[in-house]
Design a protein around this motif. Structure first.
Motif, PDB file in Angstrom:
ATOM      1  N   PHE A   1       0.863  -1.170   0.000  1.00  0.00           N
ATOM      2  CA  PHE A   1       0.000   0.000   0.000  1.00  0.00           C
ATOM      3  C   PHE A   1       0.913   1.237   0.000  1.00  0.00           C
ATOM      4  O   PHE A   1       1.993   1.253   0.599  1.00  0.00           O
TER       5      PHE A   1
ATOM      6  N   TYR B   1       3.547   2.757   2.445  1.00  0.00           N
ATOM      7  CA  TYR B   1       2.732   3.029   3.625  1.00  0.00           C
ATOM      8  C   TYR B   1       3.094   2.121   4.799  1.00  0.00           C
ATOM      9  O   TYR B   1       2.671   2.386   5.925  1.00  0.00           O
TER      10      TYR B   1
ATOM     11  N   TRP C   1      -3.000   4.186  -3.087  1.00  0.00           N
ATOM     12  CA  TRP C   1      -3.489   2.815  -2.902  1.00  0.00           C
ATOM     13  C   TRP C   1      -3.576   2.458  -1.414  1.00  0.00           C
ATOM     14  O   TRP C   1      -2.610   2.614  -0.668  1.00  0.00           O
ATOM     15  N   THR C   2      -4.771   1.998  -1.008  1.00  0.00           N
ATOM     16  CA  THR C   2      -4.980   1.463   0.341  1.00  0.00           C
ATOM     17  C   THR C   2      -5.684   0.116   0.223  1.00  0.00           C
ATOM     18  O   THR C   2      -6.018  -0.329  -0.890  1.00  0.00           O
ATOM     19  N   LYS C   3      -5.948  -0.513   1.362  1.00  0.00           N
ATOM     20  CA  LYS C   3      -6.623  -1.806   1.324  1.00  0.00           C
ATOM     21  C   LYS C   3      -8.091  -1.677   0.920  1.00  0.00           C
ATOM     22  O   LYS C   3      -8.723  -2.674   0.542  1.00  0.00           O
TER      23      LYS C   3
ATOM     24  N   GLN D   1      -3.862  -6.204  -3.925  1.00  0.00           N
ATOM     25  CA  GLN D   1      -3.744  -6.058  -2.480  1.00  0.00           C
ATOM     26  C   GLN D   1      -2.457  -6.645  -1.895  1.00  0.00           C
ATOM     27  O   GLN D   1      -2.326  -6.712  -0.665  1.00  0.00           O
TER      28      GLN D   1
END
Length: 497
Positions: A95, A248, A171-173, A201
């Motif tokens: 991420f 991240y 981008w995150t989960k 992911q």
């Protein structure tokens, strides 16, 4: 058969017919099928400027070469069939965010790209078709499964090939977002990607590259998607000025806890990452920088050594110059002396009224042969009682027919042919030894038979026989084998003391 097994079979089947857009990505070990080594983490945020080669150990170059320029950044060029130069990061981020400043390449079928990819073939794309100067495509894939309904096209203000633009992904989960020059363009929610199954992911690495989707050897569907057949008659170049990468997560490396390929299975090892060490490593210093870092005492020692070497070299140069100067003076003096001698000689010629240019050589020239010269016995040495030499005999002169041929010697052993023997000379002989020579006791007069007249003969003299007596055998034929009669060391008959 379980749902997981069905998913794996479907993945293999779909990969066999997948578009080359997906086919460009490979993985050395797929965690869906095996236990794989851990991936090195970035673990930080860093901007890579491509006006020079990136830090050692951060990127690999594949399928061609990448050039670096201070003004234009990294240049990815296709010069011929089979080339697709690409920079691939050695680190992964789990991420995060990327910002890439890029100018797309022209050319029908030529694809410029910004790609994220994971070991399980999760993928996030920016793709630029060389035949489309106004739009860029965004896309994503999960677990390597191609879904061509995921692509979207977005206009770019000013065009994709005329200038650099900032292409950003966050981008995150839960979601994935695309931005062009800080303007939000697209959002993908995790739940909208087949209920998170195909949502990207897993830890990603960054790839920047160019390839020919319109290559004639590509499948027909790929060539149509790329915009047509690529012509390799001219080079095509994509430029990248910089790339910001933000991880991240923080840690040393990422590994998969199982074969599910979900973000929950990812384990993070604590510690400093190799990427951070490579980024923070001091660049190789130039010679001037290394010199500035030296302590003053070391610099003074270097200066002293350099001064000593310079002094020695200077002294050697001075000595050499003095020697050359002395030699030059000597040569100049000799030349002046010769010139003065010539001047004096010319002055003398002028006083004597002689023209130096009219002087001729008056010495005796050596003749290689004596065929035309009459042979004459040399004058007697000083103090000799033999008297002056006789006149040379000329066979063609007056009275030659009746004149006697001269002999080489005129002594007691020689007889004048054709004339009476002088009483002071002693016995005579002819050249053929008509009678034996008798020895006599001292005080006796020799008994010599009367001479027989001999007609003149035409005899020539060879210098090679000058040491031999006329008419007598030489030493090569056995002559002079016994002591000579009346040798020069004893008194000759007919000569008084």
């Amino acid at each position: 058969m379980s749902t997981r097994s069905i998913f794996k079979v479907a993945t293999v089947l779909l990969s066999a017919v997948a578009s080359p857009v997906v086919g460009q990505l490979t993985t050395a070990c797929n965690p869906l099928n095996a236990t794989c080594p851990a991936d090195p983490a970035l673990g930080t945020t860093h901007t890579f400027y491509f006006n020079a080669t990136p830090p050692t150990g951060t990127f690999n170059t594949t399928a061609g070469t990448v050039g670096y320029n201070f003004d234009t950044g990294a240049a990815f060029t296709i010069n011929k069939k089979g080339e697709s130069p690409t920079l691939i990061s050695n680190f992964y981020f789990f991420f995060g965010r990327t910002e890439v400043h890029l100018k797309a390449a022209p050319g029908t079928g030529v694809i410029s790209s910004i790609v994220w990819s994971s070991d399980v073939l999760d993928e996030v794309d920016w793709e630029f078709m060389g035949g489309n100067t106004t739009h860029v495509s965004t896309n994503y894939f999960g677990k390597g499964v191609p879904d061509f309904h995921n692509a979207q096209y977005h206009p770019v203000n000013g065009g994709v090939q005329a200038d650099y633009h900032n292409y950003t992904c966050v981008w995150t989960k839960d979601q994935l977002e695309w931005y062009i020059d800080s303007q939000h363009t697209r959002t993908l929610l995790a739940k909208d990607a087949n209920n998170t199954l195909y949502y990207p992911q897993t830890p990603m690495k960054l790839s920047l590259g160019i390839w020919a989707g319109g290559d004639p050897d590509q499948p027909k569907g790929t060539i149509e998607w790329a915009g047509g057949i690529t012509d390799y008659a001219e080079p095509y170049t994509m430029y990248v000025k910089s790339a910001l990468v933000q991880d991240y997560s923080t840690g040393k490396e990422y590994s998969y806890g199982d074969n599910s390929g979900t973000w929950e299975s990812i384990k993070i090892a604590s510690g400093n990452s190799t990427a951070v060490e490579n980024i923070n490593r001091e660049p190789e210093k130039s010679l001037s920088e290394k010199w500035n870092d030296l302590p003053s005492s070391t610099k003074n020692g270097v200066y002293a050594a350099a001064g000593g070497v310079g002094a020695i070299a200077f002294i050697a140069l001075v000595v050499f110059g003095l020697r050359q100067r002395r030699r030059g003076k000597q040569e100049a003096a000799l030349a002046a002396q010769r010139q003065e001698q010539e001047r004096v000689e010319l002055e003398r010629f002028k006083r004597e009224g002689r023209d130096p240019d009219a002087l001729a050589f008056d010495g005796t020239e050596y003749k290689g042969a004596m065929a035309t010269a009459a042979y004459a016995v040399p004058d007697s040495p000083p103090g000799s009682s033999a008297g002056p030499p006789e006149k040379a005999w000329d066979p063609t002169g007056p009275g030659a027919a009746t004149a006697a041929m001269p002999l080489l010697r005129d002594d007691a052993m020689s007889q004048r042919v054709g004339g009476p023997a002088p009483s002071s000379v002693g016995p005579q002989r002819n050249n053929s030894f008509p009678s034996p020579i008798h020895t006599q006791s001292p005080g006796q007069s020799p008994q010599i038979p009367a001479p027989t007249p001999i007609s003149p003969v035409n005899r020539t003299f060879s210098p090679s026989n000058a040491s031999m007596r006329m008419g007598s055998p030489g030493p090569q034929a056995g002559g002079y084998g016994s002591p000579r009669i009346n040798s020069p060391t004893s008194p000759r008959p007919g000569y008084g003391r």
